[in-house]
Design an enzyme around this catalytic site. Structure first.
Site, PDB file in Angstrom:
ATOM      1  N   ARG A 191     -35.797-109.956 -21.918  1.00 29.49           N
ATOM      2  CA  ARG A 191     -36.141-108.527 -21.970  1.00 29.49           C
ATOM      3  C   ARG A 191     -37.624-108.309 -21.708  1.00 29.49           C
ATOM      4  NH1 ARG A 191     -34.869-105.872 -27.349  1.00 29.49           N
ATOM      5  NH2 ARG A 191     -36.009-104.258 -26.255  1.00 29.49           N
ATOM      6  N   ARG A 246     -37.006 -97.519 -37.254  1.00 28.35           N
ATOM      7  CA  ARG A 246     -37.825 -96.947 -36.177  1.00 28.35           C
ATOM      8  C   ARG A 246     -37.426 -95.486 -36.008  1.00 28.35           C
ATOM      9  NH1 ARG A 246     -38.474-101.237 -31.381  1.00 28.35           N
ATOM     10  NH2 ARG A 246     -40.460-100.190 -31.086  1.00 28.35           N
ATOM     11  N   LYS A 274     -44.999-104.861 -19.655  1.00 30.02           N
ATOM     12  CA  LYS A 274     -43.704-104.192 -19.872  1.00 30.02           C
ATOM     13  C   LYS A 274     -43.901-102.764 -20.391  1.00 30.02           C
ATOM     14  CE  LYS A 274     -41.413-105.196 -23.874  1.00 30.02           C
ATOM     15  NZ  LYS A 274     -41.170-104.013 -24.714  1.00 30.02           N
ATOM     16  N   ASN A 275     -44.724-102.635 -21.439  1.00 27.75           N
ATOM     17  CA  ASN A 275     -44.808-101.329 -22.095  1.00 27.75           C
ATOM     18  C   ASN A 275     -45.600-100.295 -21.292  1.00 27.75           C
ATOM     19  OD1 ASN A 275     -43.184-102.306 -24.072  1.00 27.75           O
ATOM     20  ND2 ASN A 275     -44.829-102.720 -25.536  1.00 27.75           N
ATOM     21  N   ASP A 308     -47.145-107.221 -32.112  1.00 27.40           N
ATOM     22  CA  ASP A 308     -46.359-107.969 -31.125  1.00 27.40           C
ATOM     23  C   ASP A 308     -46.826-109.420 -30.986  1.00 27.40           C
ATOM     24  OD1 ASP A 308     -44.896-105.689 -30.684  1.00 27.40           O
ATOM     25  OD2 ASP A 308     -45.976-105.093 -28.881  1.00 27.40           O
ATOM     26  N   CYS A 323     -35.303-103.445 -30.336  1.00 25.56           N
ATOM     27  CA  CYS A 323     -35.464-104.597 -31.234  1.00 25.56           C
ATOM     28  C   CYS A 323     -35.157-104.198 -32.671  1.00 25.56           C
ATOM     29  CB  CYS A 323     -36.901-105.108 -31.179  1.00 25.56           C
ATOM     30  SG  CYS A 323     -37.326-105.837 -29.622  1.00 25.56           S
TER      31      CYS A 323
END
Ligand code: EPU
Length: 416
Positions: A397, A122, A22-23, A304, A117
């Site tokens: 997601r 952040r 994903k990232n 994560d 999230c």
């Protein structure tokens, strides 16, 4: 709203394949805005965060076409806006990744504080300070940031905090800037290296990605390119933890074990039984002893994977301390794990102690974010009886059709 209904307590068996990261996918799509020529990207997972980024990019004038099962072609010749849609950007932190390419293409970008999230504060100060050091002007208009720069200039910038998307954004900004940029205290994650590899294949000059020191020699323009997204190390790690925690026989395929050194070394220390192949990890049943973990930027233990690892500690003998160093909101979900029967003492927002082994009981839980959602899934598969996980949008997601893939290895899981 979809939910998962899971009956746990079974051993699982079989092979599960890991999708593209994903990232990595998110940042490569964003980087495609740096060129006016077509970009083809392969190994893209079919997940909600990618769909959100597509919507944002389409609103800016990009054309995105699916050309294969997990392959997309992006054309940005009709890019016509420097305004990042607020409603979508507030739902996805990765929207911030569009700021540097839009600055490069238009010399200006307007955007809201990115959402995503709820795992702690952040901030985006590192992005703003970085752009400023390259000559950009920053104004705050109501709820929006507006950044302008006719052409960014190469600079020296030291990150105060190690940030993956911050490092990626300054690499992208420096790619089309005038002169040389030197970045220090950079994130070393494989996704940063992958981005630099892609940009270099399009004509950028980036040296040192994957280390804390990155030098970028600005170029006038980039050509199009082709890129294959790397395998998702967080998905792979979650599957390994799932296999170990449920004491199952599972082979995780299509992964990059070299990206999981910290996890695999922790698992080895805990007594997990597994063998590592070139692109696979075979997990066999084992008796686990608790260990302590401390999250750290790559190549340390990934934040994560902290939530799934907490579930594993509930199934291990002894006491394990979990120290989450990166986010102050990433341990709150363990209140629900306690309600499932886990023996957890919360010392402060960054530290908890888990004693095990405990028998978990199925119950209802709300998925607060992608990774805690995956952790509940693993807990539900370990637990006796029925569990319901609400708000599975959060899991969707980051993990493609997870229930179908888990059913294939014997999990009793339904989407209702
Ligand atoms: N930080 C600052 N200032 C900034 C930016 C970050 O102080 O300007 C601090 C944060 O407070 C935090 C740390 O730096 O303590 C890293 O945070 P950040 O939110 O910047 O992380 P990120 O780069 O946005 C990426 C991944 C996250 C992953 C983190 C850490 C993407 C799109 N996201 O976030 O992935 O947790 O790195 O490895 O690449 C996920 O996939 O579930 C996820 C949250």
């Amino acid at each position: 709203m979809n939910k998962f209904v899971i009956t746990g307590g079974k051993k699982l068996k079989g092979t599960i394949r890991v999708n593209g990261a994903k990232n990595d996918a998110l940042v490569i799509f964003a980087a495609s805005l740096l060129t006016t020529q077509p970009v083809t990207v392969d190994n893209i997972p079919d997940i909600e965060d990618i769909k959100k980024l597509f919507k944002l990019m389409e609103k800016l004038g990009c054309k995105i076409e699916r050309t294969g099962t997990s392959k997309y072609k992006i054309k940005t010749t009709q890019l016509n806006s420097h305004l990042i849609d607020s409603d979508i950007a507030k739902k996805i932190r990765a929207s911030i990744l569009l700021t540097a390419p839009l600055l490069g293409r238009f010399g200006r970008v307007r955007f809201p504080h990115p959402g995503g999230c709820v795992i702690g504060e952040r901030p985006i100060d590192q992005f703003l300070d970085g752009y400023k050091s390259m000559g950009a002007k920053i104004r705050i208009r109501g709820n929006l940031y507006e950044i302008t720069a006719s052409r960014l200039k190469g600079a020296e910038f030291v990150f105060n905090n190690i940030t993956v998307t911050g490092t990626e954004s300054l690499i992208m900004a420096a790619t089309l800037a005038k002169g040389r940029t030197m970045l220090k205290n950079c994130a070393c994650e494989p996704e940063v290296k992958s981005l630099a590899g892609f940009l270099n294949s399009c004509g950028a000059k980036i040296v040192g990605a994957g280390t804390p020191y990155i030098t970028i020699y600005g170029v006038d323009k980039l050509k199009g390119g082709v890129h294959r997204v790397i395998s998702d190390r967080v998905e792979a790690g979650s599957f390994v933890i799932l296999a170990v925690a449920t004491n199952s026989d599972i082979t995780i395929k299509n992964c990059e074990p070299g990206h999981l050194d910290a996890l695999l070394s922790s698992l080895r220390k805990a007594g997990a039984n597994f063998s590592v192949g070139k692109n696979s990890i075979e997990v066999r049943p084992s008796r686990l002893n608790s260990i302590n973990i401390k999250t750290h930027e790559y190549p340390g233990f990934p934040t994560d994977l902290q939530a799934p690892f907490c579930v594993l500690l509930t199934q291990s003998k002894g006491s394990g301390l979990v120290h989450e160093t990166i986010y102050e909101g990433r341990l709150t979900w363990t209140e629900d794990l306690k309600r499932m029967g886990a023996d957890i003492h919360i010392y402060d927002p960054h530290r908890i102690e888990i004693k095990g082994p405990t028998k978990l009981r199925g119950r209802e839980a709300e998925s607060p974010d992608i990774r805690a959602g995956m952790a509940y899934l693993i807990a539900a598969l370990c637990a006796k009886g029925k569990s319901t996980i609400n708000n599975v949008y959060q899991i969707d997601r980051g993990y493609e059709k997870i229930e179908e893939r888990l059913r294939k290895i014997g999990a009793d899981i339904r989407r209702v």
